[in-house]
Scaffold this motif. Sequence first.
Motif, PDB file in Angstrom:
ATOM      1  N   ARG A 277      30.614  46.319   7.233  1.00 37.59           N
ATOM      2  CA  ARG A 277      31.943  46.435   7.825  1.00 37.59           C
ATOM      3  C   ARG A 277      32.457  47.867   7.720  1.00 37.59           C
ATOM      4  O   ARG A 277      33.135  48.367   8.631  1.00 37.59           O
ATOM      5  CB  ARG A 277      32.916  45.498   7.125  1.00 37.59           C
ATOM      6  CG  ARG A 277      32.690  44.034   7.437  1.00 37.59           C
ATOM      7  CD  ARG A 277      33.823  43.200   6.896  1.00 37.59           C
ATOM      8  NE  ARG A 277      33.562  41.778   7.061  1.00 37.59           N
ATOM      9  CZ  ARG A 277      34.421  40.831   6.731  1.00 37.59           C
ATOM     10  NH1 ARG A 277      35.582  41.154   6.193  1.00 37.59           N
ATOM     11  NH2 ARG A 277      34.123  39.554   6.915  1.00 37.59           N
ATOM     12  N   VAL A 278      32.158  48.524   6.623  1.00 40.84           N
ATOM     13  CA  VAL A 278      32.609  49.913   6.472  1.00 40.84           C
ATOM     14  C   VAL A 278      32.009  50.780   7.574  1.00 40.84           C
ATOM     15  O   VAL A 278      32.701  51.583   8.228  1.00 40.84           O
ATOM     16  CB  VAL A 278      32.230  50.445   5.082  1.00 40.84           C
ATOM     17  CG1 VAL A 278      32.458  51.954   5.004  1.00 40.84           C
ATOM     18  CG2 VAL A 278      33.047  49.745   4.001  1.00 40.84           C
ATOM     19  N   LEU A 279      30.706  50.634   7.807  1.00 40.26           N
ATOM     20  CA  LEU A 279      30.051  51.435   8.838  1.00 40.26           C
ATOM     21  C   LEU A 279      30.553  51.084  10.229  1.00 40.26           C
ATOM     22  O   LEU A 279      30.640  51.941  11.109  1.00 40.26           O
ATOM     23  CB  LEU A 279      28.533  51.243   8.749  1.00 40.26           C
ATOM     24  CG  LEU A 279      27.857  51.787   7.480  1.00 40.26           C
ATOM     25  CD1 LEU A 279      26.380  51.466   7.505  1.00 40.26           C
ATOM     26  CD2 LEU A 279      28.089  53.286   7.347  1.00 40.26           C
ATOM     27  N   ALA A 280      30.856  49.804  10.435  1.00 42.78           N
ATOM     28  CA  ALA A 280      31.315  49.383  11.759  1.00 42.78           C
ATOM     29  C   ALA A 280      32.759  49.788  12.032  1.00 42.78           C
ATOM     30  O   ALA A 280      33.177  49.833  13.195  1.00 42.78           O
ATOM     31  CB  ALA A 280      31.163  47.877  11.900  1.00 42.78           C
ATOM     32  N   GLN A 281      33.520  50.080  10.992  1.00 45.42           N
ATOM     33  CA  GLN A 281      34.952  50.340  11.161  1.00 45.42           C
ATOM     34  C   GLN A 281      35.314  51.755  10.738  1.00 45.42           C
ATOM     35  O   GLN A 281      36.416  52.007  10.261  1.00 45.42           O
ATOM     36  CB  GLN A 281      35.763  49.325  10.346  1.00 45.42           C
ATOM     37  CG  GLN A 281      35.557  47.883  10.793  1.00 45.42           C
ATOM     38  CD  GLN A 281      36.221  46.880   9.852  1.00 45.42           C
ATOM     39  OE1 GLN A 281      36.654  47.241   8.771  1.00 45.42           O
ATOM     40  NE2 GLN A 281      36.284  45.635  10.281  1.00 45.42           N
ATOM     41  N   VAL A 282      34.373  52.671  10.895  1.00 40.02           N
ATOM     42  CA  VAL A 282      34.652  54.054  10.501  1.00 40.02           C
ATOM     43  C   VAL A 282      35.861  54.599  11.250  1.00 40.02           C
ATOM     44  O   VAL A 282      36.752  55.248  10.670  1.00 40.02           O
ATOM     45  CB  VAL A 282      33.401  54.922  10.744  1.00 40.02           C
ATOM     46  CG1 VAL A 282      33.749  56.403  10.599  1.00 40.02           C
ATOM     47  CG2 VAL A 282      32.303  54.536   9.775  1.00 40.02           C
ATOM     48  N   PRO A 367      30.784  49.626  -1.677  1.00 38.49           N
ATOM     49  CA  PRO A 367      31.184  49.816  -0.270  1.00 38.49           C
ATOM     50  C   PRO A 367      32.638  50.258  -0.124  1.00 38.49           C
ATOM     51  O   PRO A 367      32.961  51.071   0.766  1.00 38.49           O
ATOM     52  CB  PRO A 367      30.951  48.439   0.358  1.00 38.49           C
ATOM     53  CG  PRO A 367      29.947  47.781  -0.528  1.00 38.49           C
ATOM     54  CD  PRO A 367      30.241  48.276  -1.892  1.00 38.49           C
ATOM     55  N   ALA A 368      33.529  49.734  -0.964  1.00 38.39           N
ATOM     56  CA  ALA A 368      34.934  50.141  -0.880  1.00 38.39           C
ATOM     57  C   ALA A 368      35.090  51.615  -1.230  1.00 38.39           C
ATOM     58  O   ALA A 368      35.888  52.343  -0.609  1.00 38.39           O
ATOM     59  CB  ALA A 368      35.772  49.269  -1.816  1.00 38.39           C
ATOM     60  N   TRP A 369      34.347  52.087  -2.216  1.00 33.78           N
ATOM     61  CA  TRP A 369      34.407  53.508  -2.590  1.00 33.78           C
ATOM     62  C   TRP A 369      33.905  54.385  -1.442  1.00 33.78           C
ATOM     63  O   TRP A 369      34.469  55.439  -1.158  1.00 33.78           O
ATOM     64  CB  TRP A 369      33.561  53.719  -3.840  1.00 33.78           C
ATOM     65  CG  TRP A 369      33.445  55.154  -4.255  1.00 33.78           C
ATOM     66  CD1 TRP A 369      34.397  55.933  -4.852  1.00 33.78           C
ATOM     67  CD2 TRP A 369      32.303  56.006  -4.074  1.00 33.78           C
ATOM     68  NE1 TRP A 369      33.926  57.203  -5.068  1.00 33.78           N
ATOM     69  CE2 TRP A 369      32.630  57.273  -4.600  1.00 33.78           C
ATOM     70  CE3 TRP A 369      31.040  55.808  -3.530  1.00 33.78           C
ATOM     71  CZ2 TRP A 369      31.741  58.337  -4.586  1.00 33.78           C
ATOM     72  CZ3 TRP A 369      30.145  56.863  -3.522  1.00 33.78           C
ATOM     73  CH2 TRP A 369      30.491  58.106  -4.044  1.00 33.78           C
ATOM     74  N   ARG A 370      32.843  53.924  -0.760  1.00 33.33           N
ATOM     75  CA  ARG A 370      32.345  54.671   0.395  1.00 33.33           C
ATOM     76  C   ARG A 370      33.383  54.708   1.508  1.00 33.33           C
ATOM     77  O   ARG A 370      33.525  55.724   2.202  1.00 33.33           O
ATOM     78  CB  ARG A 370      31.060  54.026   0.900  1.00 33.33           C
ATOM     79  CG  ARG A 370      29.880  54.176  -0.039  1.00 33.33           C
ATOM     80  CD  ARG A 370      28.646  53.515   0.523  1.00 33.33           C
ATOM     81  NE  ARG A 370      28.275  54.090   1.810  1.00 33.33           N
ATOM     82  CZ  ARG A 370      27.321  53.595   2.604  1.00 33.33           C
ATOM     83  NH1 ARG A 370      26.672  52.494   2.241  1.00 33.33           N
ATOM     84  NH2 ARG A 370      27.044  54.178   3.751  1.00 33.33           N
TER      85      ARG A 370
END
Length: 769
Positions: A277-282, A367-370
């Motif tokens: 999700r992090v990568l998809a919502q940059v 992932p949250a830190w990233r």
Amino acid sequence: MRALLRWVRADLRAHRGQAALMVLVTAVIAVSLILANALLRDAANPWQRIFLQSRGAHVWIHVRSGADTAPLTRLDGVTGVAGPYSTASADLVRGAEKVSLELRAAGPQLPSVARPLVRSGRWLDPARSDGIVLESSLARAMRADVGGTVTVRARDGATRTMRVLGVADSADQGSYPDWTPGLGWVLPTALDRVEPDPAHIQQAIGLRLRDPGSADFTAQQAVTTLGSGQVTQVTTWQQVRSAMGQDNRLLGLLLGVFGLVALVAAALATAGAAGGRVLAQVRDIAMLKTVGFTPAQVVRLFLYEHTALALAGMALGAGAASLFGPLLPGALGEAMGVWQAEPARAGALAATGAGVVLSIALATALPAWRAGRIPAAPTVRADRPASGISRLARLALLLKLPPALALGSRAAFHRPLRAGLTVARLAIPIMMITVALGSWATLDGFQDHPRQLGLAASLTARPSGIDDAAARRLLTEQPAVAAAYPGAEIPALVPGETTTITLRALGTADHPYPFALAAGHLIRDEDEAVAGQGALNLMHAKVGEWVRVTAGGTPHILHIVGRDIEPDHNGEMLSVDLGALAGPGGTPKAQYYALVLRPGANPTAVRTDLLAASHGRLDVRPVANPAAQLGLVRVVVVGLVGVLTLIGLAELVTATASGLRDHVRDLGVLRAMGLTPRQVTAIIVTSTALLTTAAVLAGTGLGVLLSNRLINMEGQASGVGAGIARMPAPETLLMAGAVAVAVAACVSVVPATRATRARITAALSANRT
């Protein structure tokens, strides 16, 4: 805070299916851990609860009639004494059922130490001299109700009809039939009528200790004080507790191990989903930074979201376990009912919930830190040149496979690190599914091949009112009986004289019994013995050593030449040749015959034929198979496989979404080059299937190794011994792997089809960040 919550709500709406799957997985894991906690506590609680309520004795000693037990009350650390009680061996007969019984003489007043807990009916009454109180597990096995009658048969064959006055719980010994003989209390006058011969009377005395941990030392002191020739049996509270909770402990450990591994797998799947999700919502995260969100707020955003999902799953699981747990069949429902009534239930539930939620939150932390490190204006990275093709893709090209398969094999391992993490996350549930299949195969081995697991004999026959020669003739004339091995069992003091095991004489030198050996060799001489793992543990001995045991006041020096797989008496069995018990009067009389049937013979039909041929003078019983008591394990295994399958599905959804995101521009290029939507879909499906295949190979291999180790460790801890594990059939593993790959392919078809329907211009304009 309001903006954070609104963003979380919007994100959950956009990923409803994935969020619902995570909540469901967390709920099922919570149920597994709660059931495991209840079973493990209940494994000790039946004994512990009864022991505390009855002020039970920590050591029970059976001595010969006439022995002076008064010095035992003065032993250091003894705070209370139960008895001594006169006891006699008899048979309890009710209808066609007959079981071994220990009659214990007791007064009309309940004792202060080792007090039987009357659950129904009443205690002994001098006005009813023919009354008997039965231990509860024995009463259930014999279906003996309060007010009914049972027949007690003495050693000389004389019978007495007795009225069941009550049913009581006792912590003096384990539950019947795992612990034999059964226990019944009668008045001293009734005991004298059943067994008038003083030579057949023994005494039982219980010692309550200040320090329960000194039970072995106190038992040794007691035997030394009385003399080993006077002591016939010693039992400690540890043996009784272990025997009472064996089945529940196995289920609890199974649920606990699978629940913890499933929790780890779910945490890893959550980490993968959050990272995706992090990568998809940059771009969305960068926009949040632009409007004023700090990195800490972005980190909290992801932590809040996944922690809320974990809390919802934990609440759902706890509620389901509380409402429906007591309704489950067998030991699961009973354990949940008892557990819910305990004061410590709230603390255990809170600890389980905190562990589940904390695990999910920690998995989301990276992932949250990233996400917090994403800048407010992310740069658009140019597409990197292809890093070459993998060996698998090269092989596909050499074999001239269709373009879709060749390109799918390249896409699967285009990013080696991410592919490796995906394979590892998928391999964990597959590994545990393989372990579950190994448990199932082991149970099938107990049922289909009992001889390989220490159950060569299917029936036992005890002469009753018939001489030994006539009994042997009846057995050998039965065409379905392949062999009848004479046997006898007596308690024996182990080295150190701290407790007793069962010394079993079975077979003769000319006709040795076919023990199922896991180590060593069969008995060849009269001074040789094979031992179960439980006996080796109690004697602190190994195969190849010499041991000294005392049985019936006679010392025996035996050479342990093998370890057999022993499902009876928690493996606390030392087996010898019948001639090893020979005394001045020659070879002892057989107490029973172990009957090995011919292949294909029906034990029930053979039992019926023997009873008819002997006119009821042979007591023929089937040999108990442990698999019959572990049927609930199969239900648990099915449920655990379902849990692990859900976790695998969650990871497959994440892997497919990540693959589509990584190759969105590639898909546009491929379609522009002329590939059809069906071929593009095949590329994505092939990529997911290849990753799943790698996970199946790794997980199945590790699962086979882990399954054998875990099952054999449990067998060793339970006393049965290592060597009981059975590997799932190769066709079963192949079918399970094929199903996993097929499911992965089906899961990836839907999102792949949607991706191929996008316009080529939209795909080509997509940027990877």
